[in-house]
Each structure stands twice: as C-alpha cells, then as structure tokens.
Design a protein around this motif. Structure first.
Motif, PDB file in Angstrom:
ATOM      1  N   ILE A 106       0.824  -1.304   0.080  1.00 41.12           N
ATOM      2  CA  ILE A 106       0.055  -0.085  -0.164  1.00 41.12           C
ATOM      3  C   ILE A 106       0.741   1.264  -0.019  1.00 41.12           C
ATOM      4  CG2 ILE A 106      -1.826   1.100   1.147  1.00 41.12           C
ATOM      5  CD1 ILE A 106      -2.692  -1.329   2.524  1.00 41.12           C
ATOM      6  N   HIS A 107       1.928   1.189   0.832  1.00 42.13           N
ATOM      7  CA  HIS A 107       2.669   2.484   0.879  1.00 42.13           C
ATOM      8  C   HIS A 107       3.740   2.458  -0.364  1.00 42.13           C
ATOM      9  CE1 HIS A 107       2.500   3.681   4.927  1.00 42.13           C
ATOM     10  NE2 HIS A 107       2.334   2.495   5.447  1.00 42.13           N
ATOM     11  N   GLN A 108       4.255   1.601  -0.957  1.00 42.70           N
ATOM     12  CA  GLN A 108       5.090   1.828  -1.798  1.00 42.70           C
ATOM     13  C   GLN A 108       5.273   0.890  -3.022  1.00 42.70           C
ATOM     14  OE1 GLN A 108       8.980   1.019   0.263  1.00 42.70           O
ATOM     15  NE2 GLN A 108       9.377   3.291  -0.095  1.00 42.70           N
TER      16      GLN A 108
ATOM     17  N   THR B 116       2.633  -0.365  -6.870  1.00 48.01           N
ATOM     18  CA  THR B 116       2.290   0.337  -7.856  1.00 48.01           C
ATOM     19  C   THR B 116       0.729   0.514  -7.905  1.00 48.01           C
ATOM     20  OG1 THR B 116       2.265  -1.893  -9.044  1.00 48.01           O
ATOM     21  CG2 THR B 116       4.337  -0.372  -9.197  1.00 48.01           C
ATOM     22  N   LYS B 117       0.210   0.089  -6.847  1.00 42.86           N
ATOM     23  CA  LYS B 117      -1.386  -0.018  -7.032  1.00 42.86           C
ATOM     24  C   LYS B 117      -1.877   1.083  -5.995  1.00 42.86           C
ATOM     25  CE  LYS B 117      -1.663  -4.747  -8.540  1.00 42.86           C
ATOM     26  NZ  LYS B 117      -0.301  -4.647  -8.791  1.00 42.86           N
ATOM     27  N   LEU B 118      -3.134   1.808  -6.502  1.00 45.92           N
ATOM     28  CA  LEU B 118      -3.872   2.615  -5.530  1.00 45.92           C
ATOM     29  C   LEU B 118      -4.822   1.781  -4.789  1.00 45.92           C
ATOM     30  CD1 LEU B 118      -4.332   5.514  -4.951  1.00 45.92           C
ATOM     31  CD2 LEU B 118      -6.319   5.660  -6.404  1.00 45.92           C
ATOM     32  N   VAL B 119      -4.737   1.743  -3.496  1.00 44.65           N
ATOM     33  CA  VAL B 119      -5.379   0.893  -2.646  1.00 44.65           C
ATOM     34  C   VAL B 119      -6.097   1.870  -1.665  1.00 44.65           C
ATOM     35  CG1 VAL B 119      -5.577  -0.835  -0.917  1.00 44.65           C
ATOM     36  CG2 VAL B 119      -3.860  -1.076  -2.788  1.00 44.65           C
ATOM     37  N   PRO B 120      -7.498   2.554  -1.771  1.00 50.99           N
ATOM     38  CA  PRO B 120      -8.278   3.304  -0.920  1.00 50.99           C
ATOM     39  C   PRO B 120      -8.347   2.379   0.344  1.00 50.99           C
ATOM     40  CG  PRO B 120      -8.996   3.273  -3.059  1.00 50.99           C
ATOM     41  CD  PRO B 120      -8.044   2.234  -3.022  1.00 50.99           C
ATOM     42  N   ALA B 121      -8.287   3.086   1.570  1.00 43.13           N
ATOM     43  CA  ALA B 121      -8.443   2.304   2.674  1.00 43.13           C
ATOM     44  C   ALA B 121      -9.238   2.945   3.820  1.00 43.13           C
ATOM     45  CB  ALA B 121      -7.073   1.838   3.293  1.00 43.13           C
TER      46      ALA B 121
ATOM     47  N   LYS C 285       5.873   7.942  -1.639  1.00 39.52           N
ATOM     48  CA  LYS C 285       5.249   8.880  -2.467  1.00 39.52           C
ATOM     49  C   LYS C 285       4.040   9.561  -1.672  1.00 39.52           C
ATOM     50  CE  LYS C 285       2.480   8.378  -6.346  1.00 39.52           C
ATOM     51  NZ  LYS C 285       1.482   8.512  -5.488  1.00 39.52           N
ATOM     52  N   GLY C 286       3.247   8.938  -0.919  1.00 37.38           N
ATOM     53  CA  GLY C 286       2.255   9.507  -0.386  1.00 37.38           C
ATOM     54  C   GLY C 286       0.957   9.326  -1.154  1.00 37.38           C
ATOM     55  N   ASP C 287       0.082  10.446  -0.862  1.00 34.21           N
ATOM     56  CA  ASP C 287      -1.352  10.418  -1.567  1.00 34.21           C
ATOM     57  C   ASP C 287      -2.104   9.072  -1.708  1.00 34.21           C
ATOM     58  OD1 ASP C 287      -0.872  12.950  -2.245  1.00 34.21           O
ATOM     59  OD2 ASP C 287       0.720  12.662  -3.548  1.00 34.21           O
ATOM     60  N   HIS C 288      -2.065   8.305  -0.579  1.00 36.18           N
ATOM     61  CA  HIS C 288      -2.664   7.022  -0.488  1.00 36.18           C
ATOM     62  C   HIS C 288      -3.844   7.357   0.135  1.00 36.18           C
ATOM     63  CE1 HIS C 288       0.372   4.775  -2.526  1.00 36.18           C
ATOM     64  NE2 HIS C 288       1.403   5.218  -1.543  1.00 36.18           N
ATOM     65  N   PRO C 289      -4.969   7.407  -0.585  1.00 34.17           N
ATOM     66  CA  PRO C 289      -6.463   7.720   0.547  1.00 34.17           C
ATOM     67  C   PRO C 289      -6.766   7.186   1.229  1.00 34.17           C
ATOM     68  CG  PRO C 289      -6.938   6.963  -1.972  1.00 34.17           C
ATOM     69  CD  PRO C 289      -5.389   6.989  -1.785  1.00 34.17           C
ATOM     70  N   THR C 290      -7.357   7.506   2.465  1.00 34.01           N
ATOM     71  CA  THR C 290      -7.818   6.773   3.436  1.00 34.01           C
ATOM     72  C   THR C 290      -9.163   7.691   4.293  1.00 34.01           C
ATOM     73  OG1 THR C 290      -6.316   7.830   5.122  1.00 34.01           O
ATOM     74  CG2 THR C 290      -5.580   5.757   4.332  1.00 34.01           C
TER      75      THR C 290
ATOM     76  N   PHE D 149      -2.315   3.404  14.476  1.00 34.82           N
ATOM     77  CA  PHE D 149      -3.731   3.727  13.608  1.00 34.82           C
ATOM     78  C   PHE D 149      -3.116   5.149  12.969  1.00 34.82           C
ATOM     79  CE2 PHE D 149      -7.522   5.831  13.865  1.00 34.82           C
ATOM     80  CZ  PHE D 149      -8.605   4.985  13.215  1.00 34.82           C
ATOM     81  N   PHE D 150      -2.781   6.113  13.762  1.00 35.26           N
ATOM     82  CA  PHE D 150      -2.794   7.467  13.256  1.00 35.26           C
ATOM     83  C   PHE D 150      -1.818   7.562  12.284  1.00 35.26           C
ATOM     84  CE2 PHE D 150      -5.479   8.205  17.228  1.00 35.26           C
ATOM     85  CZ  PHE D 150      -6.628   8.639  16.732  1.00 35.26           C
ATOM     86  N   ALA D 151      -0.357   7.138  12.860  1.00 40.07           N
ATOM     87  CA  ALA D 151       0.870   7.064  12.114  1.00 40.07           C
ATOM     88  C   ALA D 151       0.455   6.710  10.679  1.00 40.07           C
ATOM     89  CB  ALA D 151       1.903   6.679  12.831  1.00 40.07           C
ATOM     90  N   GLN D 152      -0.257   5.474  10.659  1.00 37.01           N
ATOM     91  CA  GLN D 152      -0.286   5.017   9.039  1.00 37.01           C
ATOM     92  C   GLN D 152      -1.148   5.805   8.393  1.00 37.01           C
ATOM     93  OE1 GLN D 152       1.055   2.176   7.767  1.00 37.01           O
ATOM     94  NE2 GLN D 152       2.216   1.959   9.595  1.00 37.01           N
ATOM     95  N   THR D 153      -1.908   6.471   8.556  1.00 37.38           N
ATOM     96  CA  THR D 153      -2.847   7.178   7.770  1.00 37.38           C
ATOM     97  C   THR D 153      -1.975   8.545   7.238  1.00 37.38           C
ATOM     98  OG1 THR D 153      -4.176   8.335   9.435  1.00 37.38           O
ATOM     99  CG2 THR D 153      -5.081   6.359   8.701  1.00 37.38           C
ATOM    100  N   GLN D 154      -1.432   8.845   8.458  1.00 31.56           N
ATOM    101  CA  GLN D 154      -0.555  10.310   7.977  1.00 31.56           C
ATOM    102  C   GLN D 154       0.816   9.622   7.104  1.00 31.56           C
ATOM    103  OE1 GLN D 154       1.997  11.550  11.228  1.00 31.56           O
ATOM    104  NE2 GLN D 154       2.728  13.437  10.209  1.00 31.56           N
ATOM    105  N   ALA D 155       1.218   8.763   7.394  1.00 37.29           N
ATOM    106  CA  ALA D 155       2.249   8.285   6.210  1.00 37.29           C
ATOM    107  C   ALA D 155       1.664   7.927   5.108  1.00 37.29           C
ATOM    108  CB  ALA D 155       3.023   6.997   6.882  1.00 37.29           C
ATOM    109  N   LEU D 156       0.737   7.324   4.821  1.00 38.09           N
ATOM    110  CA  LEU D 156      -0.075   7.002   3.632  1.00 38.09           C
ATOM    111  C   LEU D 156      -0.230   8.272   2.860  1.00 38.09           C
ATOM    112  CD1 LEU D 156      -2.160   3.836   4.733  1.00 38.09           C
ATOM    113  CD2 LEU D 156      -0.352   3.884   3.073  1.00 38.09           C
ATOM    114  N   ALA D 157      -0.914   9.161   3.409  1.00 39.12           N
ATOM    115  CA  ALA D 157      -1.426  10.260   2.955  1.00 39.12           C
ATOM    116  C   ALA D 157       0.007  11.405   2.601  1.00 39.12           C
ATOM    117  CB  ALA D 157      -2.174  11.365   3.993  1.00 39.12           C
TER     118      ALA D 157
END
Ligand code: F6P
Length: 550
Positions: free
Chosen positions: A396-398, A400-405, A464-469, A432-440
């Motif tokens: 999810i973090h790195q 090639t796929k976009l995985v909204p969560a 890269k970030g910009d993984h939506p949650t 919990f909070f750290a993951q959504t921050q890192a993903l975003a």
C-alpha cells in the motif's frame, strides 16, 4: 439512452464532467490540498451517531465532492433509497422487496410489503428469540437428559454464518463467558469435527441457520451434527427437539429435516442473506450477548438507517463513502478497497464485508439487462492492524497500486482488559494515526536525505504518499456501534449499486457453482460419467480418485 429511460451511466453529463475534472486535477498532492486549506483536517469530517468520520485524506476537492453528488442525483440514488425504505420490490431479478431496515425498526413503525405491515411480525420473532435466548442463558431450557445447555453451535454458511460469527467476535466482551459459542460453515468435515470434538452432546444446542434450508453445506453439516448427537444420546426425535433449532424462511424444509417448527425462528424473503444477521439469523449471537444488548445493536443499525434516509447529501455519510469508492474505482482505476480495523475484536469484520460488498456489487449486468461498461464492485480485503502492517502494508505504501482504505479505531480499549493491557491501547492507536499520516503525506526525497540516508538508498526510502484513507473513529466498540458500522457499510454498498445501476440484492453468480458441485459429486464418489465435464476437470477427477485409492 436505455430502454428504462435512463442514460447510460458513462454517457451522462455528470460522468463526463467527472472524467474531465479528474484530468484537470491531474496528480493530486495531499500536501498541497492541506497547505491550501488549513481547515481541511477538521472541515472534511462528518458525524453519524457515535462515529466520527474523517475524509480529509482523500484525493478530492470541494468540486470533486460536488460533482460526485451531482452524479448521485443524476442516477437517482435517493429515489432508489426511498423505494427501498418504502418496501418496493427493488430486487428486480428476484422480484423482492429489500427491507433489512425493517428488521431494526421500532415497534410502532409501519413498513408495508404487498400492503401488509411487516413490523409486527419482525417484533414477534424478536420477542420469541428473546424468550428462547433467556431460557438458554438462565438454564431453563435443558437438553434431552435434563442437563443445562453450555454450548451453542451455529451451522450456516455465507450470510447465515459470517454475520453472527463476526458479531460474536466483536462483542465477545459482552457475552456470557460460561457459554461456548461456535460457528460451523465449511462442508469440509474438519470444521464440524473441530467445533464439536471437545463438547458434550448432552449440553450442546445446534442452531441451524439457513434462509432456504436447501444449502448443501449447511444441510450436510446439520445431518452430521444430528448423527453425532443421536450416537451419544438415545432419544431420536425427542432429543433432536431439545438440541436443534432452525432459523429459516422455509418451514416445510425445516419440518422435513426433523426440527419441530415450534423451534423455528422465521424471517422473510425480503431479507437478503448477507443483510440478515439482525434477523432470526442472529439467534446464536442473541443467546451469547442477551436480548438487551441485541436490541442496542439493532438500535445502532436503526440510527444509521434514519441518517441515510433523512440526512442531506452534503452530510450523508453512506452517500459520501459510496461516492468516494466510485471516485477511485471509476476515475482512478483502483481495483480494491482495504478495510483495516484497529481492533482485535473486529478480526472477522472485513471477511463479513467481503460478502456484503462483493456478493452485492460483483455484477456486470445492469438493471436494464445490458452489460455495464464501467467498473463495479471492488475487491474488499484487509485484516486488523497492526498485524497487516507487518504483512502487506508495504504494497500500500510503496507498491504500484492505488489502494483506498478505511481505518477503523476506538478511543477506549475493551472494558474488561486488565490495566496493563489497557495501557497497550495508546500504542495500537499511535500506529493507527501514524499509518494514515504516512500513507497520505509520505516522505519526500529531501526529507529522506535530511536524515542522512546515502544517496543510493534515497529512492528506496522515499514514500510517495497520496494514498487515500477514511478514518472512522468512535469512543468504544459497543453493540450499538457495531450496528452503526454495519449499517454504514450496507448503505454505502447500496449507494454504489444504485450509481452503477446494478441489482445489489441478487447473487446469481453463486448459483452456478452450487449446481456444478452437485453434478460433479457422483464422478468423485462412484466414478460416474458426468456429461459436460471438460477434459481438464475429468483428468483431475480421475487423479483424485486414484489418490484416494478408488
Ligand atoms: O452464497 C450464496 C448464498 O445464497 C448467500 O447469499 C447466503 O447468505 C448463503 O448462500 C447461505 O444461504 P442459506 O441461508 O439459504 O443457507
């Protein structure tokens, strides 16, 4: 334009506008969206019941949300919603009403199907369930030999298993810990074996849960359970009457099986299997948690039903979540949707949602009978955090796929944990909070370099970030909150099906497998020549027989 007068979804001006809007937005950077709007973190939030919903970490602007809502208007999502709540037969391929919302309606509500108010019947069954649950819990209901029931084994599959099994897990802290409650679904005999091997038949109640009472897995397991019981206890039919109850819409088949229909808890064809655990299908759960807690759960469902039915589009949470999924599935080519609960008690929640979502919206034929030429339901997956962090979050973090969560978490640990274990909760939630921050927001190459990382590793350590949650946060995981969460997802799925113009309430795709399995079985057992068996499958069946020494 379709025969039903509806413009093909992807030819509507609202869809086209979203395609254009997506092109114009290009690569959305959440860092930029947050920098441009300091109020985004608190502004992009909604509340329903006890659930705080944060959607600020999504790749959307006000314009995106407005345009998505316009798509919902163009596809008349609220029109179909109202038809559902009114009891109209919106399950068109089976000509059935879709009224799981009636299962949690208050006693004085009036909801009609074919001119008849169904609410009194719903409450009559709930009362009967409550009476029975109380008798089992108090020991007043005894087994054939007069011993108290200490074990409850629910036998069912799909919607007749996943819902109660999931909810039992979620609400373990509310259960009578002196009762052993187990769920058997798989026709693999190992499932029933493991569930019963250490139980005393004289103290065991089997709850046979099957809407149709024809599902081969359930009937096979129920038949084996009956033999197991009767081998241990003499008493034939009299013993079955004390140790078997049925949850079904099919009284005839229940009687054929040998269960007294006085011990049958009824529901109706307007309750879909995957929408049924708040009907009689929830009996094993009710025995475990008691009727009052079960009612609290139903009230939680009802609260979100009312929100979905009445909240304006701008603050309607199921609408928002449904539309966000459409944004990613249809305009970003996302193929899947992860649901990541940060609660061990929600360990079966995503598996439950898989049936709810994928059996509902895994369709490619529209309500108009034509093949859709847009993506429909996503692949739903996920397991509880923090375990998933050490398994698949890397992708999810790195990847090639976009995985909204969806991240689901609670401020309070379970009440019954001892203090030392309660203290671990902050660490869980820090993740919990750290993951959504890192993903975003990821980590830029500059930030990596600033940490002194050698140049050849900078790209590897960049996120890269910009993984939506979406973050769903509540104070504590109560029966009501569970009802709220499930209703939220039920209506989200509804919204998406309505936009995609598919029938979210049939499941013809499952039927083929059922028919074929019945046809293939004689080839395995008797070596029978099965017409229509393809060469590959015929060879595999032959190999299987060889391996089994047949
Ligand atoms: O998986 C197909 C399905 O029809 C589900 O929709 C349902 O929940 C499950 O089988 C079990 O069906 P039944 O409750 O009739 O045994």
């Amino acid at each position: 334009m379709n025969a039903d007068g509806r413009t093909r979804l992807n030819q509507t001006p609202e869809w086209t506008a979203l395609v254009k809007h997506r092109e114009e937005l290009g690569e959305v950077r959440l860092r930029e969206l947050f920098a441009a709007d300091p109020g985004r973190g608190s502004g992009y939030t909604l509340r329903v019941g006890d659930l705080h919903i944060d959607y600020s970490k999504h790749l959307v602007t006000d314009e995106t949300l407005r345009r998505l809502r316009e798509l919902a208007v163009a596809t008349d999502v609220f029109g179909l919603r109202d038809a559902m709540f009114r009891g109209e037969k919106i399950n068109i391929t089976e000509d059935r009403a879709v009224l799981h919302t009636a299962l949690r309606a208050p006693r004085d509500a009036v909801i009609e199907v074919d001119g008849e108010n169904v609410v009194p019947a719903v409450h009559a069954v709930l009362d009967k369930m409550a009476g029975f649950a109380d008798r089992v819990r108090s020991g007043a209901w005894t087994g054939h030999t007069g011993r108290r029931i200490r074990n409850v084994v629910n036998i069912g599959i799909g919607g007749s298993d996943l819902g109660p099994a999931m909810a039992y897990e979620v609400l373990r802290g509310y259960t009578d810990r002196d009762l052993t409650v187990r769920f058997v679904s798989n026709v693999d005999g190992a499932d029933l074996h493991e569930a019963t091997r250490d139980l005393d038949p004289a103290e065991t109640l089997f709850v046979i849960a099957s809407k149709t009472f024809t599902t081969i897995e359930t009937i096979t397991n129920a038949t084996s359970a009956r033999s197991w019981l009767l081998d241990a206890l003499d008493g034939g039919q009299a013993a079955v009457a004390k140790h078997f109850v049925a949850l079904s819409t099919n009284a005839e088949k229940v009687a054929d099986f040998g269960i007294d229909t006085a011990n049958m808890f009824e529901f109706w064809d307007w309750v879909g299997g995957r929408y049924s655990f708040d009907s009689a299908i929830g009996l094993s759960l009710m025995i475990a948690i008691g009727p009052e807690r079960f009612r609290e759960m139903l009230d939680g469902f009802h609260l979100v039903d009312e929100h979905f039915r009445t909240a304006p589009a701008e603050s309607n949470v199921p609408l928002l979540l449904g539309l966000l999924g459409i944004w990613y599935g249809n305009f970003h080519d996302a193929q899947s949707h992860a649901v990541l609960p940060y609660s061990h008690y929600l360990s079966k929640f995503t598996a439950y949602l898989q049936q709810l979502d994928m059996e509902s919206n895994g369709k490619s034929t529209g309500r108009d009978g034509k093949e859709v030429d847009w993506q429909t339901g996503p692949i739903v997956w996920g397991t509880p955090g923090t375990n998933g962090q050490h398994a698949y979050y890397q992708l999810i973090h790195q990847g090639t796929k976009l995985v909204p969560a969806d991240f689901i978490g609670f401020a309070e640990p379970a009440a019954e944990l001892r203090d030392e274990l309660k203290a671990q909760h902050d660490l869980l939630m820090a993740n919990f909070f750290a993951q959504t921050q890192a993903l975003a927001f990821g980590k830029t190459p500059e930030e990596v370099r600033a940490e002194g990382v050698p140049e050849e590793l900078v790209a590897h350590k960049t996120f890269k970030g910009d993984h939506p949650t979406t973050t769903i946060l509540a104070r504590e995981l109560t029966p009501s909150v569970l009802g709220q969460l499930v209703a939220l997802y039920e209506h989200k799925v509804f919204v998406q099906g309505a936009v995609w113009n598919i029938d979210s309430f049939d499941q013809w795709g499952v039927e083929l497998g059922k028919v074929l399995a019945k046809r293939v079985e004689p080839a395995l057992t008797e070596g029978a020549e099965v017409p229509g068996l393809d060469a590959s499958t015929r060879a595999l069946v032959a190999k299987y027989r060889e391996l089994r020494g047949r």
